[in-house]
Design a protein around this motif. Structure first.
Motif, PDB file in Angstrom:
ATOM      1  N   UNK A  52       6.811   6.479   6.526  1.00  0.00           N
ATOM      2  CA  UNK A  52       5.479   6.509   5.923  1.00  0.00           C
ATOM      3  C   UNK A  52       4.535   5.555   6.656  1.00  0.00           C
ATOM      4  N   UNK A  53       5.028   4.374   6.984  1.00  0.00           N
ATOM      5  CA  UNK A  53       4.192   3.388   7.667  1.00  0.00           C
ATOM      6  C   UNK A  53       3.789   3.870   9.054  1.00  0.00           C
ATOM      7  N   UNK A  54       4.732   4.539   9.722  1.00  0.00           N
ATOM      8  CA  UNK A  54       4.474   5.044  11.069  1.00  0.00           C
ATOM      9  C   UNK A  54       3.380   6.096  11.088  1.00  0.00           C
ATOM     10  N   UNK A  55       3.338   6.865  10.021  1.00  0.00           N
ATOM     11  CA  UNK A  55       2.325   7.915   9.940  1.00  0.00           C
ATOM     12  C   UNK A  55       0.951   7.340   9.615  1.00  0.00           C
ATOM     13  N   UNK A  56       0.936   6.232   8.925  1.00  0.00           N
ATOM     14  CA  UNK A  56      -0.298   5.715   8.347  1.00  0.00           C
ATOM     15  C   UNK A  56      -0.964   4.610   9.159  1.00  0.00           C
ATOM     16  N   UNK A  57      -0.166   3.696   9.711  1.00  0.00           N
ATOM     17  CA  UNK A  57      -0.722   2.424  10.158  1.00  0.00           C
ATOM     18  C   UNK A  57      -1.145   2.277  11.618  1.00  0.00           C
ATOM     19  N   UNK A  58      -0.487   2.940  12.590  1.00  0.00           N
ATOM     20  CA  UNK A  58      -0.851   2.622  13.977  1.00  0.00           C
ATOM     21  C   UNK A  58      -2.349   2.718  14.272  1.00  0.00           C
ATOM     22  N   UNK A  59      -3.013   3.725  13.755  1.00  0.00           N
ATOM     23  CA  UNK A  59      -4.448   3.845  14.056  1.00  0.00           C
ATOM     24  C   UNK A  59      -5.255   2.752  13.357  1.00  0.00           C
ATOM     25  N   UNK A  60      -4.832   2.358  12.162  1.00  0.00           N
ATOM     26  CA  UNK A  60      -5.546   1.293  11.449  1.00  0.00           C
ATOM     27  C   UNK A  60      -5.343  -0.042  12.181  1.00  0.00           C
ATOM     28  N   UNK A  61      -4.106  -0.294  12.617  1.00  0.00           N
ATOM     29  CA  UNK A  61      -3.802  -1.540  13.339  1.00  0.00           C
ATOM     30  C   UNK A  61      -4.619  -1.620  14.634  1.00  0.00           C
ATOM     31  N   UNK A  62      -4.753  -0.478  15.300  1.00  0.00           N
ATOM     32  CA  UNK A  62      -5.525  -0.459  16.545  1.00  0.00           C
ATOM     33  C   UNK A  62      -6.957  -0.919  16.318  1.00  0.00           C
ATOM     34  N   UNK A  63      -7.496  -0.603  15.146  1.00  0.00           N
ATOM     35  CA  UNK A  63      -8.867  -0.995  14.840  1.00  0.00           C
ATOM     36  C   UNK A  63      -8.983  -2.383  14.221  1.00  0.00           C
ATOM     37  N   UNK A  64      -7.843  -2.949  13.811  1.00  0.00           N
ATOM     38  CA  UNK A  64      -7.833  -4.272  13.161  1.00  0.00           C
ATOM     39  C   UNK A  64      -6.674  -5.102  13.699  1.00  0.00           C
ATOM     40  N   UNK A 116       0.802  -1.227   0.000  1.00  0.00           N
ATOM     41  CA  UNK A 116       0.000   0.000   0.000  1.00  0.00           C
ATOM     42  C   UNK A 116       0.835   1.276   0.000  1.00  0.00           C
ATOM     43  N   UNK A 117       2.143   1.169  -0.239  1.00  0.00           N
ATOM     44  CA  UNK A 117       3.013   2.357  -0.227  1.00  0.00           C
ATOM     45  C   UNK A 117       2.456   3.445  -1.135  1.00  0.00           C
ATOM     46  N   UNK A 118       2.561   4.652  -0.690  1.00  0.00           N
ATOM     47  CA  UNK A 118       2.063   5.887  -1.340  1.00  0.00           C
ATOM     48  C   UNK A 118       0.540   6.042  -1.266  1.00  0.00           C
ATOM     49  N   UNK A 119      -0.187   5.003  -0.903  1.00  0.00           N
ATOM     50  CA  UNK A 119      -1.641   5.132  -0.812  1.00  0.00           C
ATOM     51  C   UNK A 119      -2.078   5.393   0.629  1.00  0.00           C
ATOM     52  N   UNK A 120      -3.125   6.174   0.776  1.00  0.00           N
ATOM     53  CA  UNK A 120      -3.590   6.577   2.091  1.00  0.00           C
ATOM     54  C   UNK A 120      -4.669   5.674   2.652  1.00  0.00           C
ATOM     55  N   UNK A 121      -5.129   6.043   3.832  1.00  0.00           N
ATOM     56  CA  UNK A 121      -6.124   5.245   4.554  1.00  0.00           C
ATOM     57  C   UNK A 121      -7.404   5.046   3.748  1.00  0.00           C
ATOM     58  N   UNK A 122      -7.742   6.039   2.912  1.00  0.00           N
ATOM     59  CA  UNK A 122      -8.971   5.930   2.116  1.00  0.00           C
ATOM     60  C   UNK A 122      -8.887   4.808   1.091  1.00  0.00           C
ATOM     61  N   UNK A 173      -3.919  -1.603  -5.913  1.00  0.00           N
ATOM     62  CA  UNK A 173      -4.209  -0.207  -5.583  1.00  0.00           C
ATOM     63  C   UNK A 173      -4.170   0.742  -6.770  1.00  0.00           C
ATOM     64  N   UNK A 174      -3.680   0.281  -7.912  1.00  0.00           N
ATOM     65  CA  UNK A 174      -3.556   1.153  -9.075  1.00  0.00           C
ATOM     66  C   UNK A 174      -2.154   1.708  -9.177  1.00  0.00           C
ATOM     67  N   UNK A 175      -1.936   2.524 -10.194  1.00  0.00           N
ATOM     68  CA  UNK A 175      -0.584   3.046 -10.416  1.00  0.00           C
ATOM     69  C   UNK A 175      -0.216   4.087  -9.382  1.00  0.00           C
ATOM     70  N   UNK A 176       1.056   4.035  -8.979  1.00  0.00           N
ATOM     71  CA  UNK A 176       1.545   5.029  -8.033  1.00  0.00           C
ATOM     72  C   UNK A 176       1.999   6.253  -8.793  1.00  0.00           C
ATOM     73  N   UNK A 177       1.623   7.427  -8.297  1.00  0.00           N
ATOM     74  CA  UNK A 177       2.003   8.648  -8.999  1.00  0.00           C
ATOM     75  C   UNK A 177       3.297   9.233  -8.459  1.00  0.00           C
ATOM     76  N   UNK A 178       3.624   8.929  -7.205  1.00  0.00           N
ATOM     77  CA  UNK A 178       4.875   9.454  -6.659  1.00  0.00           C
ATOM     78  C   UNK A 178       6.008   8.496  -6.982  1.00  0.00           C
ATOM     79  N   UNK A 179       7.225   9.020  -6.873  1.00  0.00           N
ATOM     80  CA  UNK A 179       8.396   8.237  -7.244  1.00  0.00           C
ATOM     81  C   UNK A 179       8.851   7.346  -6.112  1.00  0.00           C
ATOM     82  N   UNK A 180       8.338   6.157  -6.055  1.00  0.00           N
ATOM     83  CA  UNK A 180       8.893   5.191  -5.118  1.00  0.00           C
ATOM     84  C   UNK A 180       8.714   3.839  -5.755  1.00  0.00           C
TER      85      UNK A 180
END
Ligand code: PLP
Length: 232
Positions: A66-78, A40-46, A222-229
Motif C-alpha cells: 500500500x505504501x509503495x503505491x501511495x508514497x513515492x510521488x508524495x515523497x518526491x515532492x516533499x 495514514x493507512x487506508x487513506x489516499x493522497x487526497x 484521519x477519521x475512522x477507517x472503513x476497510x478492515x485493517x
C-alpha cells in the motif's frame, strides 16, 4: 519534525497537536522529545495532502504494498518528510521496505533481521529500527515476548550487525495500556535503547507520560477507517 503547524491545519490534527503539547507539559517534557507519526493507512493522497500542507512531516503505514503505491510521488515532492513502517514485515518485502521507509517499527524475528541486514548493506540506507515487543503475550499478535526480548535484541547486533534504536508495542485492546508502556520502557532502559514507539489515538497522552518518543496516531487525525485493517 515537531509541532510547527500552519494556522489552517485540519482541526483533527490541530486537536491532536494540542493534546500532545498538554501531555508534554504535564509530564515536564519538551515537545521536541515526541514525534507524531501520522498513520495514514487506508487513506489516499487526497486525505494526506492537507495534513502534509499543515506541516506534518512524519507518516506511518502498515503495509509495504500500500505504501509503495501511495508514497513515492508524495515523497518526491516533499523530500524533508519521513515514512515509517509500523506493520508486520515479510522477509520477501525487506528490499522494498528498506528502499522506501525511514524507520521500521516491527522487527520481530531473526529471518527479518537477516533480510534487513542484507538490504541495508546493499542499498546503503539505514532506517531507524525498532523491535516490536508483544507485551500482552497475545497469541494473535506479532512481536517478541518480554521474556525473550533481551536475548533477541542482543542477537540483532551480534549475529546480524543491526543497530536497534528502540522498542515498539501495541497493548491488548481490553487492558489498561499504562502497565504495557511501563514494561516496554523498562525493557528498553535495561538494554540501553533510547526510543519508545508506543501510544495510539486512544492512549497517546498516557504513552507520553510514560516516555514515548514516537506516538502512532491514525484515526484521531484521519477519521475512522472503513476497510478492515487494524493494529489489533
Ligand atoms: C493503525 C495503527 C495505528 C494507529 O491506530 P489509531 O487507533 O487509528 O490511532 C498505530 N499503530 C499501528 C501498528 C497500527 O497498525
Amino acid at each position: 519534525m515537531t509541532a510547527n503547524l500552519t494556522t489552517d491545519a485540519p482541526p483533527e490534527l490541530a486537536t491532536v497537536e494540542s493534546e500532545i503539547a498538554r501531555a508534554c507539559l504535564d509530564a515536564g517534557r519538551d515537545r521536541s522529545s515526541v514525534q507524531l507519526v501520522a498513520v495514514s493507512k487506508t487513506f489516499g493522497a487526497d486525505a494526506i495532502a492537507p495534513v502534509l500542507a499543515a506541516g506534518q512531516r512524519v507518516f506511518g503505514e502498515n503495509r509495504v504494498q500500500e505504501a509503495k503505491a501511495k508514497w513515492p510521488s508524495i515523497i518526491a515532492g516533499t523530500p524533508d518528510m519521513e515514512l515509517h513502517l509500523i506493520g508486520p514485515l515479510q522477509s520477501n518485502k525487506a528490499k522494498e521496505a528498506v528502499a522506501l521507509f525511514d524507520a521500521i517499527h516491527s522487527v520481530d524475528r531473526p529471518s527479518i533481521c537477516e533480510a534487513l541486514a542484507k538490504e541495508i548493506e546493499k542499498q546503503g540506507r539505514s532506517p531507524t529500527l525498532f523491535v516490536q515487543i508483544n507485551t500482552g503475550e497475545e497469541a494473535q499478535k506479532a512481536g517478541i515476548s518480554p521474556a525473550e526480548a533481551d536475548a533477541f535484541i542482543a542477537t540483532c547486533g551480534r549475529d546480524f550487525g543491526l543497530s536497534i534504536a528502540g522498542l515498539m508495542c501495541i497493548p491488548p485492546l481490553e487492558e489498561a495500556p499504562a502497565p504495557h508502556f511501563a514494561l516496554l520502557a523498562k525493557i528498553a532502559a535495561r538494554n540501553g535503547l533510547k526510543l519508545l514507539s508506543m501510544g495510539m489515538s486512544a492512549d497517546f497522552p498516557v504513552a507520553i507520560q510514560m516516555g514515548a518518543t514516537h506516538i502512532r496516531v491514525g484515526s484521531a487525525i484521519f477519521g475512522h477507517r472503513t476497510t478492515m485493517t487494524s493494529a489489533r
